[in-house]
Write a protein that holds these residues in place. Structure first.
Motif: not given
Length: 194
Positions: A13-40
């Protein structure tokens, strides 16, 4: 639902908007950890890799979009009125619960066509489901004498989807209301001519 399932759902749920906005290539692990507040480790403890997260995020976004169409169509009585939900939602794009970043089918199709076979396959499945849903509405409309019995179902469905997706792309690209109004009017006329 287990704690692991809840965490997995939260990540999607938290990463869905990042992937839909930035795309697969544009979404980094840092984006995912930032938006979820979780670790790698938390993310990759629940998913095999970024591909796995991206596919689930796409499915989530497509589900949100499908639910939006379904909930609006449920308010309508006739098949024609249900098809007219498409231009209505295009015209009220900013006021709806459309996934952030726009249409996930359009976004993911453009990005994944040559670079990401797994996402491309999911996008094809979603597109086919969408196309077949329109075909079923058309069949129901023919049975109810709302539409001409000799319409070519797949051609009409593909034309509607091309107009809708093209309209979404032009809306995002230009934000020119005159263009959007013209596309909405053309799509409405097309549906009303069936």
């Amino acid at each position: 639902m287990s704690k692991a399932d809840k965490t997995k759902e939260y990540i999607i749920e938290r990463t869905a908007s990042i992937f839909n906005t930035k795309g697969y290539a544009g979404t980094s692990l840092n984006d995912m950890t930032e938006v979820t507040g979780l670790t790698k480790g938390s993310i990759y403890g629940n998913f095999k890799n970024k591909d796995d997260v991206a596919v689930e995020a796409f499915k989530y976004n497509f589900g949100v979009m499908s639910s939006l169409f379904s909930s609006e169509m449920a308010k309508k009585k006739t098949c024609r009125e249900k098809l007219l939900v498409y231009p209505y939602l295009l015209g009220n794009f900013s006021e709806t619960r459309f996934p952030e970043g726009g249409c996930p089918v359009l976004n993911t199709a453009v990005e994944s066509d040559d670079t990401h076979p797994l996402l491309r396959q999911q996008t094809i499945l979603a597109f086919t489901k969408w196309k077949n849903g329109i075909i079923n509405l058309l069949k129901d409309g023919i049975a109810a004498n709302e539409f001409h019995p000799d319409i070519h179902l797949e051609q009409v469905s593909l034309t509607m989807l091309a107009m809708l997706e093209g309209g979404i792309m032009i809306r995002k690209l230009t934000n020119n209301q005159k263009y959007i109004d013209n596309i909405i009017s053309s799509l409405q006329d097309y549906i009303n001519s069936l």
